[in-house]
Motif scaffolding. Structure first.
Motif, mmCIF file in Angstrom:
data_model
loop_
_atom_site.group_PDB
_atom_site.id
_atom_site.type_symbol
_atom_site.label_atom_id
_atom_site.label_comp_id
_atom_site.label_asym_id
_atom_site.label_seq_id
_atom_site.Cartn_x
_atom_site.Cartn_y
_atom_site.Cartn_z
ATOM 1 N N LYS A 1 -78.553 30.393 28.120
ATOM 2 C CA LYS A 1 -77.468 29.460 28.397
ATOM 3 C C LYS A 1 -77.791 28.058 27.902
ATOM 4 O O LYS A 1 -76.918 27.370 27.345
ATOM 5 C CB LYS A 1 -77.179 29.448 29.904
ATOM 6 C CG LYS A 1 -76.194 28.378 30.362
ATOM 7 C CD LYS A 1 -74.800 28.633 29.844
ATOM 8 C CE LYS A 1 -73.822 27.611 30.395
ATOM 9 N NZ LYS A 1 -72.443 27.809 29.885
ATOM 10 N N LEU B 1 -76.693 35.033 28.461
ATOM 11 C CA LEU B 1 -75.367 35.438 28.010
ATOM 12 C C LEU B 1 -75.518 36.478 26.911
ATOM 13 O O LEU B 1 -76.376 36.340 26.033
ATOM 14 C CB LEU B 1 -74.594 34.230 27.480
ATOM 15 C CG LEU B 1 -74.579 33.000 28.386
ATOM 16 C CD1 LEU B 1 -74.035 31.793 27.640
ATOM 17 C CD2 LEU B 1 -73.761 33.274 29.642
ATOM 18 N N SER C 1 -69.344 30.217 31.475
ATOM 19 C CA SER C 1 -70.235 31.022 32.307
ATOM 20 C C SER C 1 -71.379 30.178 32.858
ATOM 21 O O SER C 1 -71.885 29.272 32.200
ATOM 22 C CB SER C 1 -70.806 32.186 31.487
ATOM 23 O OG SER C 1 -71.688 32.960 32.278
ATOM 24 N N TRP D 1 -68.637 32.112 27.094
ATOM 25 C CA TRP D 1 -69.995 31.588 27.248
ATOM 26 C C TRP D 1 -69.979 30.137 27.708
ATOM 27 O O TRP D 1 -70.833 29.707 28.483
ATOM 28 C CB TRP D 1 -70.750 31.702 25.920
ATOM 29 C CG TRP D 1 -71.224 33.096 25.623
ATOM 30 C CD1 TRP D 1 -71.136 34.185 26.434
ATOM 31 C CD2 TRP D 1 -71.866 33.547 24.427
ATOM 32 N NE1 TRP D 1 -71.675 35.289 25.833
ATOM 33 C CE2 TRP D 1 -72.133 34.930 24.598
ATOM 34 C CE3 TRP D 1 -72.228 32.935 23.234
ATOM 35 C CZ2 TRP D 1 -72.754 35.695 23.613
ATOM 36 C CZ3 TRP D 1 -72.842 33.686 22.252
ATOM 37 C CH2 TRP D 1 -73.111 35.056 22.439
ATOM 38 N N ALA E 1 -77.274 28.015 24.212
ATOM 39 C CA ALA E 1 -75.857 28.115 23.869
ATOM 40 C C ALA E 1 -75.140 26.795 24.075
ATOM 41 O O ALA E 1 -74.282 26.404 23.278
ATOM 42 C CB ALA E 1 -75.193 29.213 24.708
#
Length: 443
Positions: A209, A132, A127, A124, A212
Motif C-alpha cells: 500500500k 493490494l 483501500s 487500490w 502504491a
C-alpha cells in the motif's frame, strides 16, 4: 477499505475515481519493514484482492466463490475480495451485489467508466489494506500461487510481486498465437525500456500500500498497459519486484482484443520511454533509503554499462559518419574533421548518458556536466589526434581507410576511459543517507 454503502437491489454502489495526487518531488519512501500481525487493524483486512470485471455475469460467481474458499482455507490473515465492475451492461452488477450480500469479506463497487487500470487505481486508492493484489476473473492462474505472491510483501522482502508464465518452473497451457504475442511483447519491453522482469501481462500481481500510494499518481494509463507502466516505473526507481512462477491455463473465451491491446501497448511503450529519456518522471521519490547492493558489483554498474554501450555505439556511428562527411564533402583536413566530428557527437553523447545511463534528471548542474563532458572530450581528442599524428609519422599520405581504422581503435580506448570518468567524476553516485539502524550503528 473505506466501505461504501451496502448495495441497492439494482447493483453495487458507484465508487468515484480519486483525483491524481500532485506530483511532488518529496523525500524517498521509508524503509521497507515487515508488516506486524495486527497490520490490518481490529477486524481490518491485511490483503485486498481486486477482481476487475466487465460483462462477466457467467464467470463472476464461480470465480469469487472459489477465491473466497481458497483464501478462507489457506490465508492466515484477514482478507477482502473487491469486485470492481467496469461499467458492465449485462447482469454483472446484480451478481456482484448478490455476492456482496452473501459474504462478509466480499465488497462490490461499480465504476461508470471502462478500463482495468482505472479500476485498479480507484480501488487500490480507496483501500486501507497494507497489501493490494488483483487477478483476472477467469482464474487462469492457479490459486496456490497467491500466498507465495503476497508473502514477500508482508515480510518486508519486496515492494511488488508478479506472477510469471515465462520463468523456469512455470507450467503454461495456451495456444501458439498467445505464446508468440506474449514473448514478442516482453522482448519489446526489454529492448525499448530495458525491463528485466519476465512477464508484464500476467493478470496476477500484488503491491504494498505504501508503494502504491506513491507510485500510482505517476502511472497515466487506465487500460491494459497500466500494470506494465507500473512495473517499469517501479523497476527504474530501484524497487524490488518479486516473481512467482505460476501454473497458468489459457482462457479460450477471453474478451481481450489482441490487436487493439497490442497497439495501445506499443503507444504506451513509446510514451513511457520518452518520459524516462527526458527525465519527466520524479522517480527519486520512489527510492528506498537503504541501498540494496550485490556483493562485488557496485550498484547499477551492469545497467549503466549497458546503457553506456548503447549510447556509445550510436555516438561512434554518428562520429564516423560526420568525419567521413567532413573529410569528403567539406574537404577538411583530418585534424579539423576529427575535432569537429568529435565535438558534435560528444555533446549529444554527454546529454544522452546524463539522462539514459546515469539517470540524472532536471536542469540542475546541466552546464557543469556539459563542461566536465568537454574535459572528457579533450582527453578523447588527445587520444584520437595523437593516433592520427602517429599514423602520419609512420605512413606518408595514408589512405582514408587507414585513418578510419586508426580512429576507430583510438575511439574505443577513449570510450572505455570516458565511461570511467563519467561514472566516477562527472556523474558520481551520491552516498546513501544513513537511516534507522545504519545511523545508530557504531560502525
Amino acid at each position: 477499505m473505506t466501505q461504501p454503502n451496502r448495495p441497492s437491489p439494482g447493483g453495487p454502489p458507484s465508487l468515484a475515481e480519486p483525483r491524481p495526487a500532485p506530483v511532488v518531488r518529496s523525500a524517498a519512501l521509508p524503509a521497507r519493514d515487515p508488516l506486524p500481525a495486527t497490520a490490518g487493524g481490529p477486524g481490518g483486512a491485511v490483503l485486498d484482492v481486486v477482481v476487475p470485471v466487465f460483462n462477466e455475469q457467467d464467470d463472476l460467481e464461480r470465480c469469487v466463490r472459489r477465491l473466497h474458499a481458497h483464501l478462507s482455507a489457506t490465508f492466515p490473515y484477514p482478507f477482502r475480495i473487491t469486485i470492481a465492475d467496469n461499467a458492465s451492461t449485462d447482469a454483472t452488477p446484480e451478481v456482484s451485489a448478490a455476492l456482496d450480500e452473501a459474504f462478509e469479506e466480499v465488497t462490490a463497487v461499480r465504476l461508470e467508466q471502462k478500463g482495468r487500470g482505472r479500476a485498479l487505481r480507484t480501488v487500490w486508492g480507496h483501500s486501507a489494506a497494507p497489501v493490494l493484489a488483483y487477478m483476472d476473473v477467469d482464474l487462469s492462474t492457479d490459486l496456490n500461487a497467491l500466498l507465495p505472491l503476497v508473502a514477500p510483501l508482508i515480510s518486508g522482502h519486496s515492494d511488488l510481486a508478479i506472477g510469471t508464465r515465462l520463468a523456469g518452473g512455470s507450467r503454461v497451457v495456451r495456444g501458439p498465437k498467445r505464446e508468440l504475442i506474449s514473448r514478442a511483447y516482453n522482448l519489446i519491453l526489454r529492448a525499448g525500456l530495458a525491463a528485466r522482469f519476465t512477464d508484464a501481462q500476467c493478470g496476477f500481481k500484488a503491491i504494498r500500500k505504501d508503494v502504491a500510494g506513491t507510485l500510482l499518481p505517476l502511472v497515466e494509463d487506465t487500460g491494459w498497459f497500466f500494470d506494465t507502466e507500473l512495473l517499469v516505473l517501479a523497476e527504474r526507481a530501484g524497487l524490488r519486484i518479486h516473481e512467482v512462477p505460476v501454473d497458468w491455463t489459457d482462457d479460450p473465451d477471453s474478451s481481450v482484443r489482441l490487436l487493439r491491446t497490442a497497439a495501445d501497448d506499443l503507444k504506451g511503450v513509446w510514451r513511457v520511454g520518452r518520459a524516462l529519456a527526458t527525465g519527466a518522471l520524479p522517480l527519486e521519490r520512489l527510492r528506498r533509503p537503504e541501498t540494496e547492493r550485490s556483493y562485488g558489483v557496485p550498484a547499477g554498474l551492469v545497467r549503466q554499462l549497458l546503457g553506456f554501450c548503447l549510447v556509445g555505439a550510436a555516438s561512434t556511428c554518428v562520429y564516423l559518419a560526420l568525419y567521413a562527411l567532413l573529410r569528403t564533402g567539406a574537404a577538411l583536413g583530418p585534424q579539423p574533421a576529427n575535432a569537429l566530428a568529435l565535438l558534435l557527437s560528444a555533446l549529444a553523447n554527454t546529454a544522452a548518458n546524463r539522462r539514459l545511463t546515469f539517470g540524472v534528471c532536471g536542469r540542475e548542474r546541466v552546464l557543469r556536466h556539459q563542461a566536465q563532458g568537454l574535459v572528457v572530450l579533450g582527453i578523447g581528442l588527445v587520444l584520437t589526434s595523437g593516433s592520427l599524428a602517429a599514423l602520419d609519422l609512420a605512413v606518408r599520405a595514408p589512405a582514408h581507410g587507414a585513418e578510419v581504422a586508426v580512429l576507430l581503435t583510438a575511439n574505443l580506448a577513449a570510450t572505455a576511459l570516458r565511461f570511467v570518468l563519467l561514472r566516477t567524476w562527472v556523474f558520481p553516485e551520491q552516498p546513501p543517507r544513513q537511516h534507522n539502524a545504519l545511523a545508530r550503528s557504531p560502525r
